[in-house]
Write a protein that holds these residues in place. Structure first.
Motif, short mmCIF file in Angstrom:
data_model
loop_
_atom_site.label_atom_id
_atom_site.label_comp_id
_atom_site.label_asym_id
_atom_site.label_seq_id
_atom_site.Cartn_x
_atom_site.Cartn_y
_atom_site.Cartn_z
N LEU A 57 0.82 -1.21 0.00
CA LEU A 57 0.00 0.00 0.00
C LEU A 57 0.86 1.27 0.00
O LEU A 57 0.57 2.22 -0.71
N ILE A 78 2.01 1.90 -3.46
CA ILE A 78 1.06 2.55 -4.38
C ILE A 78 1.03 4.06 -4.12
O ILE A 78 1.05 4.87 -5.04
N LYS A 79 1.06 4.43 -2.85
CA LYS A 79 1.11 5.86 -2.51
C LYS A 79 2.35 6.51 -3.12
O LYS A 79 2.30 7.62 -3.64
N VAL A 118 2.00 7.06 -6.81
CA VAL A 118 1.19 8.26 -7.07
C VAL A 118 2.09 9.51 -6.98
O VAL A 118 2.03 10.40 -7.83
N LYS A 121 3.22 8.16 -16.36
CA LYS A 121 2.18 7.23 -15.94
C LYS A 121 2.79 5.84 -15.81
O LYS A 121 3.39 5.33 -16.76
N GLY A 172 -0.14 -0.23 -15.11
CA GLY A 172 -0.94 -0.88 -14.05
C GLY A 172 -0.26 -2.09 -13.44
O GLY A 172 -0.30 -2.29 -12.23
N LEU A 208 2.22 -1.52 -10.56
CA LEU A 208 1.79 -0.96 -9.26
C LEU A 208 2.09 -1.92 -8.12
O LEU A 208 1.79 -1.65 -6.97
N PHE A 264 -3.65 -6.71 -9.50
CA PHE A 264 -3.84 -5.61 -10.44
C PHE A 264 -5.07 -4.79 -10.07
O PHE A 264 -5.00 -3.57 -9.91
N ARG A 277 -6.77 -4.84 -7.25
CA ARG A 277 -6.64 -4.29 -5.90
C ARG A 277 -5.81 -3.00 -5.94
O ARG A 277 -6.18 -1.97 -5.39
N ASN A 278 -4.67 -3.06 -6.63
CA ASN A 278 -3.79 -1.90 -6.71
C ASN A 278 -4.46 -0.73 -7.43
O ASN A 278 -4.31 0.42 -7.04
N TYR A 312 -6.78 0.87 -5.02
CA TYR A 312 -6.07 1.70 -4.03
C TYR A 312 -5.55 2.98 -4.66
O TYR A 312 -5.55 4.04 -4.05
N LYS A 313 -5.14 2.87 -5.91
CA LYS A 313 -4.65 4.09 -6.59
C LYS A 313 -5.80 5.10 -6.68
O LYS A 313 -5.61 6.29 -6.46
N TYR A 318 -6.28 6.71 -3.32
CA TYR A 318 -5.26 7.69 -2.95
C TYR A 318 -5.33 8.95 -3.80
O TYR A 318 -4.93 10.02 -3.37
N THR A 319 -5.81 8.83 -5.07
CA THR A 319 -5.81 10.01 -5.94
C THR A 319 -7.21 10.59 -6.08
O THR A 319 -7.36 11.75 -6.45
N ASP A 323 -9.29 6.41 -13.27
CA ASP A 323 -8.48 6.21 -14.47
C ASP A 323 -9.14 5.07 -15.24
O ASP A 323 -8.94 3.90 -14.95
N GLU A 374 -8.82 3.84 -18.19
CA GLU A 374 -7.95 2.92 -18.93
C GLU A 374 -7.43 1.83 -17.98
O GLU A 374 -7.50 0.64 -18.25
N LEU A 375 -6.93 2.29 -16.83
CA LEU A 375 -6.39 1.36 -15.83
C LEU A 375 -7.48 0.41 -15.33
O LEU A 375 -7.29 -0.80 -15.24
#
Lengths: 82, 952
Positions: free
Chosen positions: A36, A39-40, A43, A52, A55, A58, B909, B911-912, B915-916, B919-920, B924, B926-927
């Protein structure tokens, strides 16, 4: 202008959860960067460098050492490895 | 169409004579006894001259007498009128009159009271007399009575607007229709159904007829106190093996308040909640505190349309919504949202909820005017009756109906319908009262209150009004606040201007500066429990809004504060706070020199006192000053199932054994969407118990019940090189700032060293709030002792838990030498292939559920935190499987390993990606689309995975 490497060191220090000294071959695990926190951090990296991250990347398990991560960022930033 | 009498007859003959239909602690009534008793009651009624269609009241405290009385009345083709034993005489008199009751059946306790109230107007019979004289009356067992689906069969009362209760006349087929619907919904025979609803509310009928229909059992708590005490209620539901729980949301809240830590309800299948708004907060609490697989269902419907007519199946995702919808109409029911002209509103527009069904009641007895206002024929559906509920609502885009408030002065206080005008009228009947208006406040859920503003003569006091009401209305209708005014403020239309009435809570400032210490503590307790702003020594708990639901909280609070036990009766008898303080002071004086009990020895206040004083443990028996069992290291490769497992992994590794057999003992399965809870998100089908698997690995887990000297005991174990896994309550763990002195939480830690100089244990604990990684930490003896005992006292009583496990090396039994681990895993999977296939066939529902929740920038806002938790659990489980395949010996090919890693990647994938987003807060697409397309491959990959193991 600072190099990607220098900026990355600064970023990693910010997100690392340990007092371990950060060097190229320091393992991300030793810095207590878990999935986690990672991931932060991604970002943060995306914002800082205006890039970018794919995916699939990540996942903290994709990178073992500090240098792996820096190399990846340099690659997509289009900056040649020193 | 079936009649309810058909349903009863069939239900009673579908089972053997010794089938237990009713159970209340040691009292059990079998099908045979029930048949006999209701035959006898019906026979008695017929003998004394009751005709078909006569109204017969059953007036009883005893629940079994009430149920048998009702069934007997129905068998005699008469109309059932329930009256609870503790109803005030004047109200009973009104009820008898309005329903035109001819005969009253009572239990022993109500007999005298019934005769006094009824006088000569109706005949009073004791159930016991009818039942003991059974031989005489059983002739024909009430046969010869004619039943019809359109018969009126019961009368239920709701508070009216004019000072008289309103009587609602139930229809035979209406009742049958609902019970059969619920039967199809539950779809299982032999079930245990709770009976805690008061007989004077129509949901009582489902408590009784559902188990009769489904060859089940009606489970009644030993006494009312079980329902009043959250802890006992929580335990009773488990002990009684309740499968279907009928209740109000308040009761669920109350039950949850009685659970310390968490409670598993393996038997519970359905919780049907009705009568009040359900809050998302309540649902979160439910999913947090129980590991139940139960389906939560919301039911909605006024008494006028028979039991419930709207139904909503709750999911864990509803914890994150604002309003829990009332749901959609049940079979043969239409619901319209109408404006004041009874025209249908546009979709999503607010209007009155109108229910149309042929299974409604006959409406109000002797009140044609009100019937004409509330009921109408449905022009769109011949044969159906429409009822205007007076509730406001709207239809959501998904077709669910949402509740938005009331049109009139009817309010709900903790699940009870109260007509403010009715209570107003009762107060106005007092001679000294000139004017009166009531207001209702429901700003805080569960703390709703009624305030009465009264203009009265000088001699009228608060307690006069309360005394007066005692004989007129049930306690739940009492105003919490009574404010005396010189005159009531009026608006331009010369109506009482409710908006300019003063805040009722403001008037009650502490009048007396001279409060004793006990009174002071009680004032604080009252304030907290009742959420009241100001409390004075002359206030009574009940007048301030105390109810039967939170009186137990007061009792336990008094116990915590004073270590004095107060009975329910003592609280009821104390009119004011200072009376109650007097009772406590008397007990304190008498109690001086009490014996030690667990709870007293390990209280929070004692902990804090010892902590402040720097309490030192006597450890003269210790073999060393400091000792750490060398070689025990944290195990952080995977987080598996729970903290006991992860502690055991460290121990097993320390003894040089493999942890893999613990993993191969379980088959990891996905949990169906409707079974997901905040607590359980994956299934682990295990073949053997953890103790026996670990035993085969040469590690003994020995469970002890250590009640005293736990520190000394652990030190001795460590001296003998035995690590200890103990249950702790995080509340006392100063190294867990997320819980410390804030919240109780059951947890387990591994203890493997001590330091007498510093008075600290060496333990393996998580590093932080959001990080499951373990590392070596130090916990003081004092923290550990209190954490251990708090966990033991709170959680061990309700369930046999692994709360003190000493680990020791034992010889590995012959033949159990680690063989081909993979071979065993493979044959275990082969043996379970049928279950696995079934589980994987259901997987698309889960995948679609997850996809739906992340599929757009709008949808993702609904439940992101919950979906993230769910994905975390799946990723952890998949990581464990991947770890297993990576480390196991004897794999025939690399295919299973490759496939499980691919599955893990897809889960990580998404899950992340989620979370992204968290956090943002930027979606997204596309993601997310890439994540979703990965999701779609998972089912195929899972099949590949198992096939590659079973037939390589």
């Amino acid at each position: 202008m600072k190099s990607v490497k220098e900026e990355m060191y600064k970023l990693i220090v910010e997100y690392a959860q340990s007092d371990e000294k950060i060097e190229d071959d320091t393992e991300l695990k030793a810095l207590n960067i878990d999935s986690l926190v990672f991931i932060k951090m991604v970002v943060g990296i995306e914002k800082k460098f205006g890039i970018k991250v794919n995916g699939a990347m990540l996942d903290v398990a994709e990178f073992e050492k500090v240098s792996d991560l820096i190399e990846y960022v340099q690659k997509i930033k289009g900056e040649a490895t020193a | 169409m079936r009649t309810i009498q058909d349903l009863i007859n069939r239900g009673l003959s579908a089972v053997s004579d010794d089938h237990v239909f009713l159970e209340q602690k040691d009292r059990k009534i079998t099908a045979l006894e029930l048949k006999k008793d209701i035959g006898a009651i019906a026979g008695k009624l017929n003998t004394i001259g009751a005709n078909n269609g006569d109204a017969i009241a059953v007036f009883a405290y005893d629940r079994i007498a009430m149920i048998e009385g009702m069934l007997g009345v129905l068998k005699a083709a008469c109309i059932f009128v329930p009256i609870e034993g503790d109803y005030p005489p004047e109200m009973v008199q009104d009820m008898l009159e309005i329903a035109k009751v001819k005969y009253i059946i009572t239990d022993e306790q109500c007999h005298e009271k019934a005769r006094e109230i009824a006088g000569d107007s109706c005949k009073v019979i004791k159930t016991e007399e009818a039942v003991t004289g059974a031989e005489e009356y059983s002739v024909g067992e009430g046969e010869g009575n004619v039943y019809n689906a359109d018969d009126p069969i019961y009368v239920y009362f709701t508070s009216g607007t004019t000072g008289k209760p309103k009587a609602i006349l139930g229809k035979n087929k209406g009742l049958v229709h609902f019970i059969e619907w619920e039967g199809r919904k539950v779809n299982q025979t032999g079930i245990n159904v709770s009976q805690i609803t008061s007989p004077c509310h129509d949901p009582f009928l489902r408590d009784i007829f559902l188990p009769i229909l489904l060859s089940g059992k009606i489970c009644i708590p030993a006494d009312q106190n079980v329902i009043l005490d959250g802890k006992r209620l929580a335990e009773w539901v488990k002990e009684a093996g309740v499968n279907v729980f009928h209740c109000t949301p308040s009761i669920v809240n109350h039950l949850l308040s009685g659970i310390s830590g968490y409670m598993d309800y393996p038997d519970l299948k359905y919780v049907f909640m009705a009568g009040e708004k359900i809050s998302p907060k309540l649902l979160s609490k439910w999913y947090d505190l129980t590991s139940s697989h139960a389906n939560l269902v919301s039911l909605y419907g006024p008494t006028e349309t028979t039991l419930a007519k709207l139904c909503y199946d709750i999911t864990p995702g509803d914890c994150n919504t604002e309003i829990i919808p009332l749901g959609k109409p049940i079979d043969d029911t239409d619901v319209y949202i109408c404006n004041d002209n009874m025209e249908e509103c546009c979709p999503q527009e607010e209007g009155e909820i109108v229910i149309s069904t042929e299974y409604a009641t006959y409406g109000y007895l002797c009140n044609d005017e009100l019937n004409a206002r509330s009921f109408a024929k449905d022009a769109k559906a011949p044969g159906k009756t429409m009822y205007k509920t007076g509730d406001l609502g709207r239809i959501k885009p998904d077709g669910n109906i949402e509740f938005l408030g009331r049109k009139d002065s009817q309010v709900k206080i903790r699940g009870n319908r109260v007509e403010l005008n009715y209570v107003e009228a009762k107060i106005l009947e007092m001679q000294d009262v000139k004017e009166c208006v009531l207001t209702f406040n429901d700003e805080t859920l569960g703390k709703e209150y009624i305030a009465a503003y009264v203009v009265a003569g000088e001699n009228c006091s608060k307690s006069d009004i309360i005394e007066w009401l005692k004989s007129k209305v049930p306690v739940y209708m009492f105003p919490t606040y009574i404010v005396f005014m010189d005159k009531l403020p009026l608006n331009k239309n010369m109506k009482v201007d409710k908006k300019s009435l003063p805040d009722p809570t403001a008037g009650i400032e502490a009048e007396d500066a001279n409060v004793s210490e006990t009174e002071g503590k009680l004032i604080e307790a009252f304030k907290e429990i009742l959420d009241a702003e100001a409390v004075s020594t002359s206030d009574s708990f009940f007048a301030l809004g105390g109810s039967s639901l939170n009186v137990m909280t007061l009792i336990s609070r008094i116990y915590d504060d004073f270590q004095v036990e107060i009975s329910l009766a003592e609280i009821f008898d104390s009119f004011s706070l200072s009376d109650l303080a007097g009772v406590i002071d008397e007990k304190l004086a008498a109690d001086a020199g009490d014996t030690d009990t667990d709870a007293q020895t390990f209280s929070r206040s004692e902990y804090l006192e010892k902590k402040n004083k720097g309490y030192i443990y006597d450890v003269r028996g210790a073999g060393n000053t400091t000792k750490v069992i060398e070689g025990i290291v944290p195990f952080n490769d995977i987080f598996y199932r729970n903290c006991i497992y992860n502690s055991i992994f460290s121990v097993v590794n320390y003894y040089g054994a493999e942890i893999l057999p613990i993993l191969t003992n379980d088959i990891v399965m996905y949990r169906p969407v409707d079974k997901l809870t905040l607590y359980e998100k994956m299934d682990f089908a295990e073949d053997e118990t953890l103790e026996s698997v670990v035993g085969e690995l040469g590690v003994e887990l020995k469970q002890y019940e250590v009640k005293e000297n736990v520190i000394q005991r652990i030190i001795a174990a460590i001296d003998a090189d035995r690590p200890v896994i103990i249950g702790v309550d995080c509340f006392y763990e100063s190294i867990r700032p997320d819980f410390y002195l804030k919240e109780n939480w059951p947890h387990n830690i591994l203890v493997y060293g001590y330091d007498n100089a510093k008075q600290e244990m060496i333990v393996m604990e998580h590093t932080g709030v959001n990080n499951l990684d373990y590392q070596e930490q130090r916990l003081s003896y004092l923290d550990l002792e209190y954490a251990y005992h708090s966990n033991r006292i709170k959680y061990a009583k309700t369930e046999s838990k692994r709360y003190y496990l000493e680990c020791a090396k034992i010889p590995v039994s012959a033949g159990a030498e680690a063989g081909n681990c993979y071979g065993e895993y493979r044959s275990r999977i082969k043996a379970h292939m049928e279950d696995i296939t079934k589980n994987l066939e259901e997987l698309p529902t889960l995948l679609e559920y997850i996809e739906g929740n992340v599929s757009s920038s709008e949808r993702i806002k609904d439940n992101p935190a919950w979906i993230a938790k769910l994905l975390d659990a799946i990723v952890e489980a998949k990581k464990a499987q991947s770890y297993l395949l990576d480390h196991i010996d004897g794999t025939a090919s690399s295919e299973p390993t490759t496939v499980i890693e691919a599955i893990l990647k897809k889960w990580k994938f998404i899950r992340n990606a989620l979370y992204k987003y968290l956090y943002t807060e930027e979606y997204d697409s596309e993601l997310m689309n890439a994540a979703i397309s990965g999701l779609k491959e998972i089912q195929g990959l899972e099949f590949d995975f198992y096939n590659s193991i079973v037939c390589p």
